[in-house]
Design a protein around this motif. Structure first.
Motif, PDB file in Angstrom:
ATOM      1  N   MET A   1       0.817  -1.190   0.000  1.00 29.40           N
ATOM      2  CA  MET A   1       0.000   0.000   0.000  1.00 29.40           C
ATOM      3  C   MET A   1       0.866   1.261   0.000  1.00 29.40           C
ATOM      4  SD  MET A   1      -3.248  -0.548   2.565  1.00 29.40           S
ATOM      5  CE  MET A   1      -2.244  -0.926   3.971  1.00 29.40           C
ATOM      6  N   TRP A   2       1.879   1.262   0.840  1.00 28.91           N
ATOM      7  CA  TRP A   2       2.703   2.461   0.962  1.00 28.91           C
ATOM      8  C   TRP A   2       3.444   2.758  -0.333  1.00 28.91           C
ATOM      9  CZ3 TRP A   2       2.845   6.884   2.886  1.00 28.91           C
ATOM     10  CH2 TRP A   2       4.011   7.643   2.975  1.00 28.91           C
ATOM     11  N   ALA A   3       3.833   1.723  -1.069  1.00 23.94           N
ATOM     12  CA  ALA A   3       4.525   1.949  -2.340  1.00 23.94           C
ATOM     13  C   ALA A   3       3.635   2.772  -3.271  1.00 23.94           C
ATOM     14  CB  ALA A   3       4.891   0.620  -2.978  1.00 23.94           C
ATOM     15  N   LYS A   4       2.356   2.516  -3.252  1.00 21.29           N
ATOM     16  CA  LYS A   4       1.415   3.267  -4.085  1.00 21.29           C
ATOM     17  C   LYS A   4       1.120   4.633  -3.473  1.00 21.29           C
ATOM     18  CE  LYS A   4      -3.331   3.135  -5.712  1.00 21.29           C
ATOM     19  NZ  LYS A   4      -4.636   2.672  -5.284  1.00 21.29           N
ATOM     20  N   ASP A   5       0.884   4.672  -2.160  1.00 17.88           N
ATOM     21  CA  ASP A   5       0.504   5.922  -1.495  1.00 17.88           C
ATOM     22  C   ASP A   5       1.644   6.933  -1.409  1.00 17.88           C
ATOM     23  OD1 ASP A   5      -2.053   4.979  -1.071  1.00 17.88           O
ATOM     24  OD2 ASP A   5      -1.668   4.331   0.984  1.00 17.88           O
ATOM     25  N   SER A   6       2.869   6.470  -1.458  1.00 13.06           N
ATOM     26  CA  SER A   6       4.001   7.378  -1.263  1.00 13.06           C
ATOM     27  C   SER A   6       4.412   8.123  -2.526  1.00 13.06           C
ATOM     28  CB  SER A   6       5.200   6.607  -0.721  1.00 13.06           C
ATOM     29  OG  SER A   6       5.650   5.669  -1.681  1.00 13.06           O
ATOM     30  N   VAL A   7       3.847   7.768  -3.649  1.00 13.41           N
ATOM     31  CA  VAL A   7       4.202   8.425  -4.906  1.00 13.41           C
ATOM     32  C   VAL A   7       3.619   9.838  -4.920  1.00 13.41           C
ATOM     33  CG1 VAL A   7       3.946   8.348  -7.413  1.00 13.41           C
ATOM     34  CG2 VAL A   7       4.298   6.233  -6.125  1.00 13.41           C
TER      35      VAL A   7
ATOM     36  N   GLU B   1       7.405   3.876  10.866  1.00 13.56           N
ATOM     37  CA  GLU B   1       8.286   4.539   9.896  1.00 13.56           C
ATOM     38  C   GLU B   1       7.474   5.251   8.806  1.00 13.56           C
ATOM     39  OE1 GLU B   1      11.605   5.009  10.026  1.00 13.56           O
ATOM     40  OE2 GLU B   1      11.444   4.078  11.994  1.00 13.56           O
ATOM     41  N   ILE B   2       6.396   4.624   8.363  1.00 12.73           N
ATOM     42  CA  ILE B   2       5.525   5.250   7.361  1.00 12.73           C
ATOM     43  C   ILE B   2       4.918   6.532   7.927  1.00 12.73           C
ATOM     44  CG2 ILE B   2       3.327   4.988   6.120  1.00 12.73           C
ATOM     45  CD1 ILE B   2       4.119   2.023   5.696  1.00 12.73           C
ATOM     46  N   LEU B   3       4.465   6.489   9.172  1.00  8.35           N
ATOM     47  CA  LEU B   3       3.894   7.685   9.785  1.00  8.35           C
ATOM     48  C   LEU B   3       4.923   8.808   9.894  1.00  8.35           C
ATOM     49  CD1 LEU B   3       1.597   6.043  12.458  1.00  8.35           C
ATOM     50  CD2 LEU B   3       0.867   7.512  10.577  1.00  8.35           C
ATOM     51  N   LYS B   4       6.175   8.454  10.169  1.00  4.17           N
ATOM     52  CA  LYS B   4       7.234   9.475  10.189  1.00  4.17           C
ATOM     53  C   LYS B   4       7.386  10.108   8.809  1.00  4.17           C
ATOM     54  CE  LYS B   4      10.048   7.345  13.806  1.00  4.17           C
ATOM     55  NZ  LYS B   4      11.311   6.623  14.062  1.00  4.17           N
ATOM     56  N   GLN B   5       7.330   9.284   7.774  1.00  5.97           N
ATOM     57  CA  GLN B   5       7.438   9.799   6.406  1.00  5.97           C
ATOM     58  C   GLN B   5       6.249  10.702   6.064  1.00  5.97           C
ATOM     59  OE1 GLN B   5       9.984   9.560   4.173  1.00  5.97           O
ATOM     60  NE2 GLN B   5      11.034   8.718   5.949  1.00  5.97           N
ATOM     61  N   ILE B   6       5.064  10.330   6.512  1.00  2.00           N
ATOM     62  CA  ILE B   6       3.879  11.157   6.250  1.00  2.00           C
ATOM     63  C   ILE B   6       4.020  12.510   6.936  1.00  2.00           C
ATOM     64  CG2 ILE B   6       1.397  11.360   6.734  1.00  2.00           C
ATOM     65  CD1 ILE B   6       1.222   8.308   6.221  1.00  2.00           C
ATOM     66  N   HIS B   7       4.571  12.519   8.153  1.00  2.00           N
ATOM     67  CA  HIS B   7       4.794  13.785   8.851  1.00  2.00           C
ATOM     68  C   HIS B   7       5.784  14.665   8.087  1.00  2.00           C
ATOM     69  CE1 HIS B   7       2.421  12.992  12.402  1.00  2.00           C
ATOM     70  NE2 HIS B   7       2.969  11.800  12.504  1.00  2.00           N
TER      71      HIS B   7
END
Length: 133
Positions: A1-7, A108-114
């Motif tokens: 999911m994150w691979a798609k959402d992080s683009v 880690e994903i939440l840190k990236q979102i921040h």
């Protein structure tokens, strides 16, 4: 999911910026769900370790031995090593490890979102610099 959402679409930075709260809500919900699953798995692990300790020490209920006879007599110091290799205990331990790994990844994903809004701001500033604005 994150691979798609992080683009991040570098043409539609405004849409990427608007998407940040939605991403945060999505991943914080997942984080909460997995935190509860981990807690439940740890409780299950404690319960199974206790039952298997009773079983291997010979203090289990008669029902335990009817379903799965255990013909060895162990001394107290041998019981933990038998519990450690028990299939049921290992199955629950793997579940705990899976949930812990998933939680670490979600953190880690939440840190990236921040950091995402900061990254988008930097992309806009870089564009302005390159275009001479």
């Amino acid at each position: 999911m994150w691979a798609k959402d992080s683009v991040i679409d570098d043409v539609l930075l405004d849409e990427a910026s608007i998407k940040i709260p939605q991403l945060h809500a999505k991943y914080i919900t997942l984080h909460s769900e997995y935190t509860l699953l981990l807690k439940k798995a740890k409780q299950e692990q404690n319960r199974i370790v206790h039952l298997r300790t009773l079983y291997y020490s010979g203090r289990g209920t008669p029902d335990m031995y009817e379903d799965s006879p255990f013909d060895f007599k162990l001394i107290r110091s041998e019981v933990p090593s038998w519990v450690a290799v028990d299939e049921g205990v290992n199955k629950v331990e793997m579940k705990v490890v899976l949930y812990e790994t998933t939680l670490n990844t979600l953190s880690e994903i939440l840190k990236q979102i921040h950091q995402l809004s900061f990254n988008i701001k930097n992309m806009i500033a870089w564009r302005q610099f390159v275009n001479g604005n």
